[in-house]
Write a protein that holds these residues in place. Structure first.
Motif, PDB file in Angstrom:
ATOM      1  N   GLY A  61     -15.186  50.785 -33.458  1.00  0.00           N
ATOM      2  CA  GLY A  61     -15.535  50.527 -32.064  1.00  0.00           C
ATOM      3  C   GLY A  61     -16.782  51.291 -31.664  1.00  0.00           C
ATOM      4  N   GLY A  62     -16.872  51.608 -30.383  1.00  0.00           N
ATOM      5  CA  GLY A  62     -18.051  52.300 -29.863  1.00  0.00           C
ATOM      6  C   GLY A  62     -18.082  53.780 -30.212  1.00  0.00           C
ATOM      7  N   ASP A  63     -19.093  54.461 -29.694  1.00  0.00           N
ATOM      8  CA  ASP A  63     -19.232  55.897 -29.904  1.00  0.00           C
ATOM      9  C   ASP A  63     -18.174  56.672 -29.129  1.00  0.00           C
ATOM     10  OD1 ASP A  63     -21.396  55.174 -31.360  1.00  0.00           O
ATOM     11  OD2 ASP A  63     -22.891  56.021 -30.016  1.00  0.00           O
ATOM     12  N   ILE A  64     -18.026  57.938 -29.476  1.00  0.00           N
ATOM     13  CA  ILE A  64     -17.085  58.815 -28.784  1.00  0.00           C
ATOM     14  C   ILE A  64     -17.877  59.763 -27.884  1.00  0.00           C
ATOM     15  CG2 ILE A  64     -15.289  60.555 -29.068  1.00  0.00           C
ATOM     16  CD1 ILE A  64     -14.641  59.245 -31.777  1.00  0.00           C
ATOM     17  N   THR A  65     -17.416  59.926 -26.650  1.00  0.00           N
ATOM     18  CA  THR A  65     -18.108  60.733 -25.652  1.00  0.00           C
ATOM     19  C   THR A  65     -18.300  62.170 -26.141  1.00  0.00           C
ATOM     20  OG1 THR A  65     -17.062  59.396 -23.931  1.00  0.00           O
ATOM     21  CG2 THR A  65     -18.065  61.493 -23.257  1.00  0.00           C
ATOM     22  N   PRO A  66     -19.541  62.678 -26.213  1.00  0.00           N
ATOM     23  CA  PRO A  66     -19.792  64.017 -26.749  1.00  0.00           C
ATOM     24  C   PRO A  66     -19.050  65.143 -26.031  1.00  0.00           C
ATOM     25  CG  PRO A  66     -21.831  62.773 -26.657  1.00  0.00           C
ATOM     26  CD  PRO A  66     -20.800  61.949 -25.944  1.00  0.00           C
ATOM     27  N   LEU A  67     -18.827  65.011 -24.732  1.00  0.00           N
ATOM     28  CA  LEU A  67     -18.108  66.067 -24.007  1.00  0.00           C
ATOM     29  C   LEU A  67     -16.728  66.312 -24.591  1.00  0.00           C
ATOM     30  CD1 LEU A  67     -18.944  65.486 -20.212  1.00  0.00           C
ATOM     31  CD2 LEU A  67     -19.550  67.467 -21.620  1.00  0.00           C
ATOM     32  N   LEU A  68     -16.157  65.308 -25.228  1.00  0.00           N
ATOM     33  CA  LEU A  68     -14.815  65.446 -25.794  1.00  0.00           C
ATOM     34  C   LEU A  68     -14.797  66.298 -27.058  1.00  0.00           C
ATOM     35  CD1 LEU A  68     -13.485  61.826 -25.198  1.00  0.00           C
ATOM     36  CD2 LEU A  68     -12.944  63.901 -23.909  1.00  0.00           C
ATOM     37  N   PHE A  69     -15.973  66.582 -27.614  1.00  0.00           N
ATOM     38  CA  PHE A  69     -16.022  67.557 -28.704  1.00  0.00           C
ATOM     39  C   PHE A  69     -17.017  68.676 -28.379  1.00  0.00           C
ATOM     40  CE2 PHE A  69     -18.285  63.663 -29.881  1.00  0.00           C
ATOM     41  CZ  PHE A  69     -19.559  64.089 -30.195  1.00  0.00           C
ATOM     42  N   GLY A  70     -17.141  68.965 -27.068  1.00  0.00           N
ATOM     43  CA  GLY A  70     -17.836  70.170 -26.620  1.00  0.00           C
ATOM     44  C   GLY A  70     -19.337  70.117 -26.590  1.00  0.00           C
ATOM     45  N   GLU A  71     -19.931  68.916 -26.486  1.00  0.00           N
ATOM     46  CA  GLU A  71     -21.384  68.798 -26.475  1.00  0.00           C
ATOM     47  C   GLU A  71     -21.857  67.923 -25.327  1.00  0.00           C
ATOM     48  OE1 GLU A  71     -21.917  68.962 -31.369  1.00  0.00           O
ATOM     49  OE2 GLU A  71     -22.778  67.312 -30.215  1.00  0.00           O
ATOM     50  N   ASN A  72     -23.099  68.144 -24.902  1.00  0.00           N
ATOM     51  CA  ASN A  72     -23.751  67.239 -23.963  1.00  0.00           C
ATOM     52  C   ASN A  72     -24.415  66.104 -24.744  1.00  0.00           C
ATOM     53  OD1 ASN A  72     -23.232  68.717 -21.492  1.00  0.00           O
ATOM     54  ND2 ASN A  72     -24.705  70.235 -22.245  1.00  0.00           N
ATOM     55  N   GLY A  78     -26.177  54.077 -29.304  1.00  0.00           N
ATOM     56  CA  GLY A  78     -24.771  53.795 -29.075  1.00  0.00           C
ATOM     57  C   GLY A  78     -24.386  53.758 -27.608  1.00  0.00           C
ATOM     58  N   ASN A  79     -23.072  53.559 -27.379  1.00  0.00           N
ATOM     59  CA  ASN A  79     -22.536  53.553 -26.026  1.00  0.00           C
ATOM     60  C   ASN A  79     -21.125  54.115 -26.068  1.00  0.00           C
ATOM     61  OD1 ASN A  79     -20.532  51.094 -26.207  1.00  0.00           O
ATOM     62  ND2 ASN A  79     -22.458  50.412 -27.135  1.00  0.00           N
ATOM     63  N   THR A  80     -20.694  54.680 -24.945  1.00  0.00           N
ATOM     64  CA  THR A  80     -19.396  55.342 -24.904  1.00  0.00           C
ATOM     65  C   THR A  80     -18.561  54.820 -23.743  1.00  0.00           C
ATOM     66  OG1 THR A  80     -20.251  57.144 -23.517  1.00  0.00           O
ATOM     67  CG2 THR A  80     -20.348  57.469 -25.900  1.00  0.00           C
ATOM     68  N   ASP A  81     -17.266  55.071 -23.810  1.00  0.00           N
ATOM     69  CA  ASP A  81     -16.349  54.711 -22.732  1.00  0.00           C
ATOM     70  C   ASP A  81     -15.268  55.785 -22.662  1.00  0.00           C
ATOM     71  OD1 ASP A  81     -15.261  52.601 -20.758  1.00  0.00           O
ATOM     72  OD2 ASP A  81     -13.549  53.022 -22.055  1.00  0.00           O
ATOM     73  N   TRP A  82     -15.313  56.571 -21.603  1.00  0.00           N
ATOM     74  CA  TRP A  82     -14.424  57.719 -21.441  1.00  0.00           C
ATOM     75  C   TRP A  82     -12.958  57.296 -21.480  1.00  0.00           C
ATOM     76  CZ3 TRP A  82     -15.346  62.964 -21.016  1.00  0.00           C
ATOM     77  CH2 TRP A  82     -14.297  63.763 -20.538  1.00  0.00           C
ATOM     78  N   LYS A  83     -12.630  56.215 -20.795  1.00  0.00           N
ATOM     79  CA  LYS A  83     -11.241  55.768 -20.706  1.00  0.00           C
ATOM     80  C   LYS A  83     -10.688  55.432 -22.091  1.00  0.00           C
ATOM     81  CE  LYS A  83      -8.329  52.417 -18.235  1.00  0.00           C
ATOM     82  NZ  LYS A  83      -8.338  51.307 -17.249  1.00  0.00           N
ATOM     83  N   THR A  84     -11.466  54.685 -22.881  1.00  0.00           N
ATOM     84  CA  THR A  84     -11.049  54.340 -24.237  1.00  0.00           C
ATOM     85  C   THR A  84     -10.897  55.585 -25.093  1.00  0.00           C
ATOM     86  OG1 THR A  84     -12.146  52.186 -24.112  1.00  0.00           O
ATOM     87  CG2 THR A  84     -11.658  53.028 -26.307  1.00  0.00           C
ATOM     88  N   ASP A  85     -11.864  56.487 -25.012  1.00  0.00           N
ATOM     89  CA  ASP A  85     -11.842  57.693 -25.831  1.00  0.00           C
ATOM     90  C   ASP A  85     -10.609  58.544 -25.546  1.00  0.00           C
ATOM     91  OD1 ASP A  85     -14.277  56.874 -26.815  1.00  0.00           O
ATOM     92  OD2 ASP A  85     -15.455  58.207 -25.530  1.00  0.00           O
ATOM     93  N   ILE A  86     -10.333  58.791 -24.277  1.00  0.00           N
ATOM     94  CA  ILE A  86      -9.188  59.621 -23.902  1.00  0.00           C
ATOM     95  C   ILE A  86      -7.888  58.981 -24.375  1.00  0.00           C
ATOM     96  CG2 ILE A  86      -7.824  60.448 -21.941  1.00  0.00           C
ATOM     97  CD1 ILE A  86     -10.211  62.177 -22.429  1.00  0.00           C
ATOM     98  N   PHE A  87      -7.761  57.675 -24.161  1.00  0.00           N
ATOM     99  CA  PHE A  87      -6.534  56.994 -24.576  1.00  0.00           C
ATOM    100  C   PHE A  87      -6.349  57.071 -26.084  1.00  0.00           C
ATOM    101  CE2 PHE A  87      -4.168  53.134 -25.805  1.00  0.00           C
ATOM    102  CZ  PHE A  87      -2.986  53.374 -25.119  1.00  0.00           C
TER     103      PHE A  87
END
Length: 238
Positions: A61-72, A78-87
């Motif tokens: 799928g898409g990229d994973i939001t960098p904040l979720l592994f401690g980075e800006n 790429g593109n990210t989706d916070w809702k998908t990543d958290i779930f």
């Protein structure tokens, strides 16, 4: 009785959630019953899925939001989706806590790594080493792109031997391994291509896309069959 495999939705397209059909077909052709798992209104993980399913597949799928592994954010790719990543991450953590078999493909391997405390590179170009192009340009997604070297002591080696030709469609990759994971395959440039855990009954991640290759590739087919066999164990009751 055929095991039931929960396939996590890949992502959102406008007002739709989707799963690429090749994942569903690979699971069904391997002798299991595919059950597509959508994201509910909130990023919760209904316990019922862990009662219904014998194993879980986390797709690409898409990229994973960098904040979720401690980075800006430091890349324009790429593109990210916070809702998908958290779930996905929360669901993976639940799967692991119940010790149910799990296979992570491409992004799914990265979700497995993050769920166990690892990190990833936002873009392969951020690695200190020179890297291959891991986003192949072939007409057919089943075409091989590069070779990987497989650890002799791994489950994967028993399926395919010490080398394997794989396809490649990713620009993020593992940086540091999550707890209990070990590298079981690498690309010629050192990028991690497969991981396994000895702590869980079956927790395997691969960076390539075996669901696109399994029809004409025996090792890819055997990977799915091994996952299905691992999922045939007695269903957990919660």
């Amino acid at each position: 009785m055929s095991p039931v495999i929960g396939i996590l939705f890949c992502g959102f397209e406008e007002n739709r959630q989707f799963v690429t059909s090749s994942y569903v077909e690979a699971i069904a052709d391997s002798g299991a019953v595919p059950l597509i798992i959508p994201c509910p209104g909130k990023a919760t993980c209904p316990t019922k899925y862990f009662q219904l399913c014998d194993g879980f597949l986390f797709c690409g799928g898409g990229d994973i939001t960098p904040l979720l592994f401690g980075e800006n954010l430091m890349t324009e790719r790429g593109n990210t989706d916070w809702k998908t990543d958290i779930f996905h991450i929360r669901f993976m953590q639940k799967v692991l806590s119940y010790k149910l078999p799990v296979l992570g493909i491409c992004r799914g391997m990265q979700v497995l790594n993050l769920a166990l405390g690892g990190t990833i590179y936002q873009d392969i170009s951020m690695r200190p080493e020179k890297s291959l192009n891991h986003m192949q340009l072939s007409q057919d997604r089943s075409d091989a792109c590069h070779q990987i070297s497989v650890s002799k002591s791994s489950m994967l080696c028993k399926l395919c031997g010490e080398t394997l030709d794989v396809n490649s469609y990713h620009h993020q990759c593992i940086k540091t391994l999550g707890e209990t994971l070990r590298t079981t395959a690498i690309a010629p440039d050192g990028i991690i291509e497969a991981v396994e855990s000895s702590v869980f009954p079956f927790a395997v991640g691969v960076q390539w896309h075996p669901e696109c290759m399994y029809m004409e590739n025996e090792p890819m087919k055997n990977l799915f069959l091994l996952f299905i066999r691992a999922s045939k164990k007695e269903r957990h009751i919660f």
